[in-house]
Design a protein around this motif. Structure first.
Motif, mmCIF file in Angstrom:
data_model
loop_
_atom_site.group_PDB
_atom_site.id
_atom_site.type_symbol
_atom_site.label_atom_id
_atom_site.label_comp_id
_atom_site.label_asym_id
_atom_site.label_seq_id
_atom_site.Cartn_x
_atom_site.Cartn_y
_atom_site.Cartn_z
ATOM 1 N N UNK A 71 40.598 32.301 47.976
ATOM 2 C CA UNK A 71 40.147 32.342 46.587
ATOM 3 C C UNK A 71 39.161 33.471 46.355
ATOM 4 N N UNK A 72 38.274 33.714 47.316
ATOM 5 C CA UNK A 72 37.260 34.760 47.170
ATOM 6 C C UNK A 72 37.907 36.143 47.053
ATOM 7 N N UNK A 73 38.991 36.362 47.783
ATOM 8 C CA UNK A 73 39.691 37.649 47.715
ATOM 9 C C UNK A 73 40.249 37.879 46.313
ATOM 10 N N UNK A 74 40.829 36.819 45.727
ATOM 11 C CA UNK A 74 41.361 36.916 44.361
ATOM 12 C C UNK A 74 40.246 37.266 43.385
ATOM 13 N N UNK A 75 39.097 36.621 43.535
ATOM 14 C CA UNK A 75 37.966 36.879 42.642
ATOM 15 C C UNK A 75 37.440 38.303 42.796
ATOM 16 N N UNK A 76 37.373 38.790 44.022
ATOM 17 C CA UNK A 76 36.885 40.159 44.252
ATOM 18 C C UNK A 76 37.802 41.181 43.587
ATOM 19 N N UNK A 77 39.108 41.008 43.750
ATOM 20 C CA UNK A 77 40.071 41.914 43.108
ATOM 21 C C UNK A 77 39.942 41.833 41.591
ATOM 22 N N UNK A 78 39.768 40.622 41.114
ATOM 23 C CA UNK A 78 39.581 40.359 39.686
ATOM 24 C C UNK A 78 38.401 41.178 39.148
ATOM 25 N N UNK A 79 37.264 41.084 39.822
ATOM 26 C CA UNK A 79 36.050 41.732 39.321
ATOM 27 C C UNK A 79 36.005 43.231 39.600
ATOM 28 N N UNK A 80 36.707 43.687 40.595
ATOM 29 C CA UNK A 80 36.809 45.135 40.782
ATOM 30 C C UNK A 80 37.495 45.777 39.580
ATOM 31 N N UNK A 81 38.561 45.112 39.108
ATOM 32 C CA UNK A 81 39.267 45.620 37.925
ATOM 33 C C UNK A 81 38.382 45.531 36.682
ATOM 34 N N UNK A 82 37.677 44.414 36.512
ATOM 35 C CA UNK A 82 36.818 44.215 35.349
ATOM 36 C C UNK A 82 35.681 45.239 35.318
ATOM 37 N N UNK A 83 35.011 45.410 36.445
ATOM 38 C CA UNK A 83 33.882 46.349 36.506
ATOM 39 C C UNK A 83 34.351 47.775 36.239
#
Length: 375
Positions: free
Chosen positions: A113-125
């Motif tokens: 789950x943490x990997x999904x969140x990191x990818x998510x926020x890399x795109x957002x940032x």
């Protein structure tokens, strides 16, 4: 100051609304009358739009922080602004956890789950680092794709001959009480109450008339989409299956089968889940960043992006460990945050604004009369 066009604002509002509504059967607590709940919620939601845009029209160059301090003064306005920061940060945390869990459970079971969140926020940032104009332009492109896929799903499920309108009957089987219970606070506030997040975005358009018209149109179309989506779910899967499905819209996609040729379209569900979660999260997250930067006089909000993202990813794992937890505590969250901060506070702000305006007008009249007597 950066600007966003009318079309970009419309697409941002629609993406935020689609991200929060399209996957679920909202109003399903009223069973077969859920579509009535959606219609009533849409009409009442227009009242919330009037309330929010009326407040915005008094201070078209300010966000919620500037508005609260202008109406209440810094002593009361600053703490209220900070409460809104915590609200948006909390909602960003909730949507981060929710959509990461959904993607993890339904499509990427072997991915942490943490990997999904990191990818998510890399795109957002990355998007937010480029600014609001870039976010608006991307929204225009993504919205076209998302709305095409949604309409295509509606057409294909009808073509699959899975629709039975008898599932909507009888109307008012259990009376009006279940409808009213489903209507408030969830029906009207989710998604229509979420429009309060656009206090941070409306000023980037600058035209009060355009903002009002665009927001009304976006919410009206959201209501139509919400009602149609609910009807498709209930008539294709039945009321019991729709009520118990984790993500009803994805279950509808699995029913598509046209001549044993067009089938297994789960990939469309992946796209819609990701895009909906991306834009819903980015709106809350960006709002929290903007408010924090303004409250603490940080000139460039980009300095806040990474620290807040790290905090949200950490807090999402502490506050909401799994999706069932989110579902269980959804209703209490509405009474805790949406009712006071989305319904009550805006009404109070508008009332206080008019009271201050009336008192100042009365004071000016007395001053003029006093000046004339002195002469």
């Amino acid at each position: 100051m950066e600007k966003i066009s009318k079309n970009q604002l419309f697409c941002l509002i629609m993406m935020g609304q689609i991200g929060s509504t399209n996957l679920w059967a909202l109003g399903i607590e009223a069973k077969r009358d859920a579509w009535i709940v959606d219609i009533i919620s849409t009409i009442a939601g227009m009242g919330l739009v009037w309330l929010y845009t009326s407040i915005y029209s008094k201070y078209p160059d300010k966000n919620i922080v500037g508005i609260t301090q202008s109406i209440l003064g810094k002593t009361l306005g600053w703490p209220l602004g900070f409460i809104y920061f915590m609200l948006y940060a909390f909602n960003a945390t909730r949507t981060t956890s929710e959509f990461a869990d959904l993607i993890n459970v339904t499509f990427l079971q072997d991915t942490p789950n943490l990997v999904i969140q990191i990818i998510f926020y890399l795109a957002i940032i990355y998007v937010l680092f480029l600014g609001i104009e870039t976010l608006g332009r991307i929204a225009e492109i993504i919205f076209s794709v998302v709305i095409f896929l949604i309409i295509a799903i509606y057409i294909m499920i009808i073509a699959s001959k899975q629709i039975d309108f008898k599932e909507l009957l009888p109307v008012f089987q259990d009376g009006y009480k279940p409808i009213l219970k489903a209507f408030y606070p969830i029906g009207i506030n989710f998604p229509f109450g979420l429009v309060y997040v656009f206090f941070q975005f409306w000023k980037y358009n600058g035209s009060v008339k355009t903002v009002k018209k665009t927001t009304y149109w976006a919410l009206a179309l959201t209501g139509v989409n919400l009602t149609v989506s609910l009807i498709i779910m209930v008539t294709s899967m039945g009321i019991n299956y729709t009520s118990n499905a984790t993500i009803p819209f994805l279950e509808v996609i699995k029913l598509i089968n046209i001549g044993d040729i067009i089938t297994n379209l789960d990939a469309i569900g992946v796209i819609l889940v990701f895009m909906g979660g991306f834009y819903l999260t980015i709106l809350f997250y960006y709002s929290a960043v903007i408010i924090f930067a303004e409250l603490f006089h940080i000139k460039d909000y980009r300095w806040v992006l990474v620290p807040l993202a790290i905090f949200i990813m950490w807090y999402s794992r502490v506050y909401e460990p799994n999706y069932p937890f989110h579902v269980k505590y959804l209703l209490p969250q509405f009474w805790q945050q949406f009712v006071p901060l989305s319904n009550v506070v805006p009404i109070m702000l508008l009332i206080i604004f008019y009271l201050k305006k009336y008192c100042n007008k009365d004071l000016n009249i007395k001053n003029k009369e006093g000046s004339r007597e002195g002469i």
